[in-house]
Design an enzyme around this catalytic site. Structure first.
Site, mmCIF file in Angstrom:
data_model
loop_
_atom_site.group_PDB
_atom_site.id
_atom_site.type_symbol
_atom_site.label_atom_id
_atom_site.label_comp_id
_atom_site.label_asym_id
_atom_site.label_seq_id
_atom_site.Cartn_x
_atom_site.Cartn_y
_atom_site.Cartn_z
ATOM 1 N N ASN A 103 0.802 -1.220 0.000
ATOM 2 C CA ASN A 103 0.000 0.000 0.000
ATOM 3 C C ASN A 103 0.838 1.275 0.000
ATOM 4 O O ASN A 103 0.342 2.345 -0.343
ATOM 5 C CB ASN A 103 -0.937 -0.025 1.218
ATOM 6 N N SER A 155 -4.115 1.776 -9.531
ATOM 7 C CA SER A 155 -4.908 3.011 -9.501
ATOM 8 C C SER A 155 -5.565 3.232 -10.850
ATOM 9 O O SER A 155 -5.043 2.811 -11.890
ATOM 10 C CB SER A 155 -4.005 4.204 -9.183
ATOM 11 N N TYR A 168 3.166 8.606 -11.411
ATOM 12 C CA TYR A 168 2.304 7.774 -10.564
ATOM 13 C C TYR A 168 1.564 6.735 -11.400
ATOM 14 O O TYR A 168 1.492 5.551 -11.052
ATOM 15 C CB TYR A 168 1.329 8.695 -9.834
ATOM 16 N N GLY A 169 1.011 7.162 -12.537
ATOM 17 C CA GLY A 169 0.280 6.252 -13.410
ATOM 18 C C GLY A 169 1.164 5.147 -13.951
ATOM 19 O O GLY A 169 0.763 3.974 -13.998
ATOM 20 N N LYS A 172 1.872 2.705 -11.159
ATOM 21 C CA LYS A 172 0.704 1.934 -10.748
ATOM 22 C C LYS A 172 0.331 0.863 -11.782
ATOM 23 O O LYS A 172 -0.085 -0.235 -11.416
ATOM 24 C CB LYS A 172 -0.480 2.872 -10.498
#
Length: 307
Positions: A103, A155, A168-169, A172
Site C-alpha cells: 500500500n 490506480s 504515478y500512473g 501503478k
C-alpha cells in the site's frame, strides 16, 4: 442467504504505508478479523520526505487496545535490506507471513512538461520497486509454506490515465504487470496475487475532490475489496476497483483483430482495417502473454491453409 464470514484467525499480515489513510484501515480491518498485523510506515510526508515510526506505532496501539496483536515497523520500502528485516521481524514474532498488502506510496504530481525526472524516478522507486522489494522479501517464505496472498495497490490513474500523474500512473500500471507474472509463477505454491484500484479520500486526494465526493469516498469503503483479495478464498490475477461502496473489475483485453500477412502495402491495409482491429466483439482476457502469439500464429496458419 448470509455470506460466510471472511475470517483471518491465525494469519499474519504485513501492510505497508499503514500509518494513516487507506493502509491504516487495511491494518485495522485485518486485525479486527483475527490477523496478526505488522504495521509498516516510513512516517514521511506525502512527497516521501522525512520519517518516523510514530505513525505506525499509533496504529499498533489502536490494534492492541482493541485486543489484537500488532508490531510497528518504520522501514522504507525502497530499502531492500530494511524490507528483508521487516519480514524477518514478522517471522520471528509469529512464525510466518501469509498476507502482504503493498500500500505504501507517495505523490509528486506535475504535468509531464514540468516534471523533474528525479521526481519521476522517485515515484517509480517507491511504488514499483517498493512493491517488488516487499514481494521478493516474502516470496521464499510463502513458497516454503505453500500459501500466500499478495495485494498490489494499482490506480485508475495507471489503468486509465490522469492529468499530472505520468509518474504515478506508470508506477501503478507497472504493479499490474508485476501482478500478472507473479500470479503465474506463484500458482503452484498456492500464492495468489491480485491488485486493488481504490478511490478514497486520503492525504493523496486532498484538494482534488469536492466535499460531497470526499464524504462518500471513505477509506473504509475500499477495505472490503482488500479483504476479499487477501483472504484464503481469494481469486488470483484479479484487478478489483473499489470506492464509495461500489466495486468493479478491470481487465486488460485482446481483440480478435485481423490477419493481413506481410508485404509492402500492409501499413496502408492496417490503417484502413483499424476499426476492425479495434472492434471489441469477442475480445478475450488472456491468461498469459502467450495468448497474443497463439492468436497471431493461429491466424497466420489459417490464412496459409486457405491460400
Amino acid at each position: 442467504m448470509q455470506a460466510d464470514e471472511l475470517d483471518f484467525q491465525g494469519r499474519v499480515a504485513i501492510v505497508t504505508g499503514a500509518g494513516g489513510g487507506l493502509g491504516r484501515q487495511h491494518a485495522l480491518a485485518l486485525a479486527r478479523r483475527g490477523a496478526k498485523v505488522l504495521v509498516n510506515d516510513l512516517g514521511g510526508a506525502l512527497d516521501g520526505s522525512g520519517g518516523s515510526v510514530g505513525a505506525a506505532q499509533a496504529v499498533v496501539n489502536e490494534i492492541v487496545a482493541a485486543g489484537g496483536e500488532a508490531l510497528a515497523n518504520g522501514a522504507s520500502v525502497t530499502d531492500f535490506e530494511a524490507v528483508q528485516a521487516m519480514v524477518q521481524q514478522a517471522v520471528d514474532a509469529w512464525g510466518r507471513v501469509d498476507i502482504l498488502v503493498n500500500n505504501a506510496g507517495i505523490l509528486r504530481d506535475k504535468s509531464f512538461a514540468k516534471m523533474d525526472m528525479s521526481d519521476f524516478r522517485l515515484v517509480i522507486e517507491v511504488h514499483l520497486m517498493g512493491a517488488a522489494n516487499c514481494c521478493k522479501a516474502v516470496w521464499a517464505q510463502m513458497q516454503a509454506q505453500n500459501y500466500g496472498r499478495i495485494v498490489m495497490t494499482t490506480s485508475s490513474s495507471g489503468l486509465y490515465g490522469n492529468f499530472g500523474q505520468s509518474n504515478y500512473g506508470a508506477a501503478k500500471l507497472a504493479q499490474v504487470g508485476l501482478m500478472q507474472t507473479l500470479a503465474i509463477e506463484g500458482a503452484k505454491y498456492g500464492i495468489h496475487v491480485n491488485a486493488l484500484a481504490p478511490t478514497a479520500a486520503t492525504r493523496m486526494t486532498q484538494g482534488l475532490l469536492g466535499e460531497e465526493a470526499l464524504q462518500a469516498l471513505t477509506p473504509e469503503s475500499v477495505v472490503p475489496a482488500m479483504l476479499v483479495l487477501a483472504h484464503a478464498s481469494a481469486p488470483t490475477r484479479t484487478i478489483l476497483c473499489a470506492g464509495a461502496g461500489s466495486f468493479e473489475a478491470a481487465h486488460i483485453t485482446l481483440t480478435q483483430g485481423v490477419h493481413l500477412g506481410q508485404g509492402e502495402t500492409v501499413p496502408e491495409q492496417l490503417a484502413e482495417a483499424l476499426p476492425q482491429v479495434l472492434d471489441r466483439t469477442q475480445e478475450q482476457v488472456p491468461q498469459s502473454g502467450q495468448a497474443q502469439s497463439r492468436l497471431e500464429v493461429g491466424k497466420a496458419l489459417q490464412a496459409r491453409a486457405l491460400a
